[in-house]
Motif scaffolding. Structure first.
Motif: not given
Length: 191
Positions: A152-159, A161-169
């Motif tokens: 989740g974090a890698v998939f949304r990393a381009a958007r 840090v906040r988006s990557a953290a939420v997607a990672g969770a």
């Protein structure tokens, strides 16, 4: 008689041996003696004894399975959404041929798009999970949770840090829920 299904010339495998007798000519009317039968193993064969102790797919099989399954699921769900989108875009003067064309174009486009997106998520998940298993030499629920979190974090990393953290969770929670659900099904559903 040729039509008689008496197979008394075939030997039954004994209980201690894990092989079965194979006669490639059993459906043909060719008289083949039982001494020419082949003995084939009924369990998988391994080159090394250590391979037989592992109850896990290899990283390549894992990668192929998760990527293919994710692509198929994404394509089917995307095509389903595309059908609804195509029906929603009907105009009043459309002929039946034009309506079918709209549905096919819309479902094909959405199926490809969603299949590629979800297939990439499966590819990343399989790679991260295989890396975590190789690094820790454990395969448990936490391995899947870490792989989902990383995916989740890698998939949304381009958007950001906040988006990557939420997607990672969300990815970690989803992976944990899938593994827990699998354990519940194994335990309580007789298959």
């Amino acid at each position: 008689m040729a039509a008689n299904n008496d197979r008394s010339d075939q030997q039954q495998p004994d209980e201690t041996n894990s092989t079965r007798l194979y006669n490639p000519y059993q459906n043909f009317e060719v008289p083949i003696k039982s001494q020419y039968l082949y003995k084939l193993p009924t369990s998988p064969e391994y080159l090394f004894a250590e391979e037989s102790l592992k109850q896990r797919r290899t990283w390549g099989e894992n990668l192929t399975f998760y990527t293919g399954t994710a692509y198929l699921a994404g394509s089917v769900s995307g095509a389903t959404l595309g059908i609804f989108s195509g029906v929603k875009n009907f105009e009043s003067g459309d002929t039946t041929k034009l309506k079918i064309n709209r549905i096919l174009n819309s479902s094909g486009h959405a199926g490809r798009t969603w299949g590629n997106r979800v297939g990439i998520i499966g590819l990343m998940y399989a790679g991260i999970e295989s890396g975590v298993v190789a690094a820790t030499d454990r395969d448990d629920v936490w391995t899947s949770v870490v792989a989902g979190l990383g995916t989740g974090a890698v998939f949304r990393a381009a958007r950001g840090v906040r988006s990557a953290a939420v997607a990672g969770a969300l990815g970690g929670l989803a992976a944990g829920a899938v593994v827990a659900g699998k354990q519940v099904v194994k335990r309580y559903v007789p298959i």
